[in-house]
Design a protein around this motif. Structure first.
Motif: not given
Length: 434
Positions: A128-130, A207-209, A219-224, A422-423
């Motif tokens: 999921h991306f939320s 990425p992701g903002g 999920l769409d941002v980064g593991e950091f 990267s995830r």
């Protein structure tokens, strides 16, 4: 603002000493915990968790504790709902059984870290991306423990009127240390660009903002963007205090003083409603606006039927918690003078798992040698990786090398620390084990 802003460790009192003082007093009383909540929805992504009858020892009514939490979702509500349904259980599963109360409370800050990371890891596996912010509060007797990621907040007004911030703000705009950590881990931080190249808006991670440096999900941002929470643990005096736990819909409109002042003298449910009303009135309903107010009261204290005016130098609770008339004024005055103290037990906001899962109290090692400290999976002998290890290479482990991580949680740890950006590395590893 008063409280909680000194260097880490300064002025903190060991938990064992505080509990020894409590047990050695003439009369040990558990506080009354009253709460109220209110909200106004715009997107429907705020969720709350309220449980007042949890038990450390199943079937033992004297081992009860209360849980209050706010989950402020973004990019959908899936992460907030999943965290509401699973986070408490993940925290409790990270605490070994058969602990005394002081051991349980001492283990709680580390268990909260493990529970947050496990919840994030399990949710991301569902693709999921939320994402969601979390402010999670556990009250056991007079001890309050708060874990937080994101920009929802928990503040405490103590009996003497001092204000303590029990959570941390993980907005990139407000936290330079988090900006440096994200960049060092492989993320990019900047603002949106308008026409003409003029930077506008708050700092975001790309990425992701995302405007936040810590959350569950995303999920769409980064593991950091890590789920490792800031944790603070305090012991209230026997005069009690008031907690205000709110999503950013409140704090974008009100300061801590404004929230306290507008609800002064009101019972918890009315106070929560008034805070939400003031926030929406001042800024408009631009975001979901949610508030939980929790009053930790000395037993058998009475609250006034109408708000009492605040006198200089004295807090709201000295007027709200009046002794019964049959007790002497000298006893009451002595109790109030002894009550003007909130003891800080523990605070840590580091994003390093090796620091957060290490033993910070002089207790026995609370992690079993063959159990992953995060996901609680049982590992074969020699399979675990020490959280203190700087690499994934296997070596012979000794009992004092723990706590241990399984391979999957070690991959996540490395990604959060920027060793894998990267995830996809987590997905590949999970795929190999299926």
């Amino acid at each position: 603002m008063a409280g909680g802003q000194g260097k880490k460790g300064e002025g903190m009192v060991p938990l064992a000493l505080l509990l020894k003082r409590e047990l050695s007093s003439e009369r040990v009383e558990r506080p009354d915990v009253l709460h109220g909540q209110a909200s106004q929805a715009r997107k429907g992504e705020d969720f709350t968790l309220v449980k007042v009858d949890c038990q450390r020892v199943p079937g033992d009514g004297l081992s009860t504790f209360s849980v209050f939490a706010i989950f402020d979702g973004h990019n959908g509500s899936a992460a907030a709902i999943y965290s509401k349904e699973n986070l408490l259980n993940n925290i409790l599963c990270a605490i070994p059984s058969n602990l005394s109360r002081d051991e349980w409370l001492a283990a709680l800050p580390r268990a909260m870290v493990a529970g947050f990371v496990k919840t994030d890891k399990d949710f991301i596996d569902k693709a999921h991306f939320s994402g969601t912010t979390v402010t999670f509060v556990i009250i056991d007797g007079w001890v309050v423990t708060v874990a937080s990621v994101g920009d929802s907040r928990c503040i405490l007004e103590s009996a003497e009127g001092s204000v303590y911030f029990l959570s941390a703000d993980h907005r990139l705009e407000a936290n330079n240390e988090e900006v440096e950590r994200v960049i060092a881990s492989g993320g990019q931080v900047g603002r949106l660009n308008s026409i003409g190249g003029v930077e506008i808006g708050p700092l975001r991670c790309w990425p992701g903002g995302l405007c936040l440096s810590r959350s569950i999900g995303d999920l769409d941002v980064g593991e950091f963007i890590v789920p490792i929470p800031h944790v603070k643990q305090v012991k209230l005096s026997n005069a009690g205090g008031r907690l205000i736990i709110s999503s950013d819909g409140v704090w974008d409109a009100l300061t801590a003083e404004m929230a306290i002042n507008c609800s002064r003298g009101l019972p918890a449910d009315a106070a929560a409603s008034q805070i939400v009303k003031e926030a929406v009135h001042g800024r408009g309903l631009r975001d979901d606006t949610t508030c939980i107010v929790v009053d930790v009261l000395p037993p058998e204290k009475l609250t006034p039927s109408v708000p009492a005016p605040r006198k200089q130098g004295m807090g709201i609770f000295k007027f709200m918690f009046q002794r019964k008339t049959c007790e002497s004024s000298s006893h009451s005055d002595r109790e109030l003078s002894e009550a003007d103290l909130v003891e800080e037990i523990f605070e840590d906001g580091s994003a390093k798992l090796a620091q957060r899962l290490s033993t910070n109290y002089p207790l026995h090692n609370m992690f079993k040698l063959i159990i992953c400290a995060i996901c609680q999976v049982t590992m074969r002998p020699g399979e675990g990786i020490s959280v203190n290890s700087t690499s994934s290479k296997h070596r012979r482990l000794r009992p004092w090398d723990g706590p241990l991580l399984c391979k999957s949680c070690q991959v996540k740890r490395e990604a959060m620390e920027g060793k894998k950006h990267s995830r996809d590395s987590v997905s590949r590893h999970n795929g190999e084990n299926k």
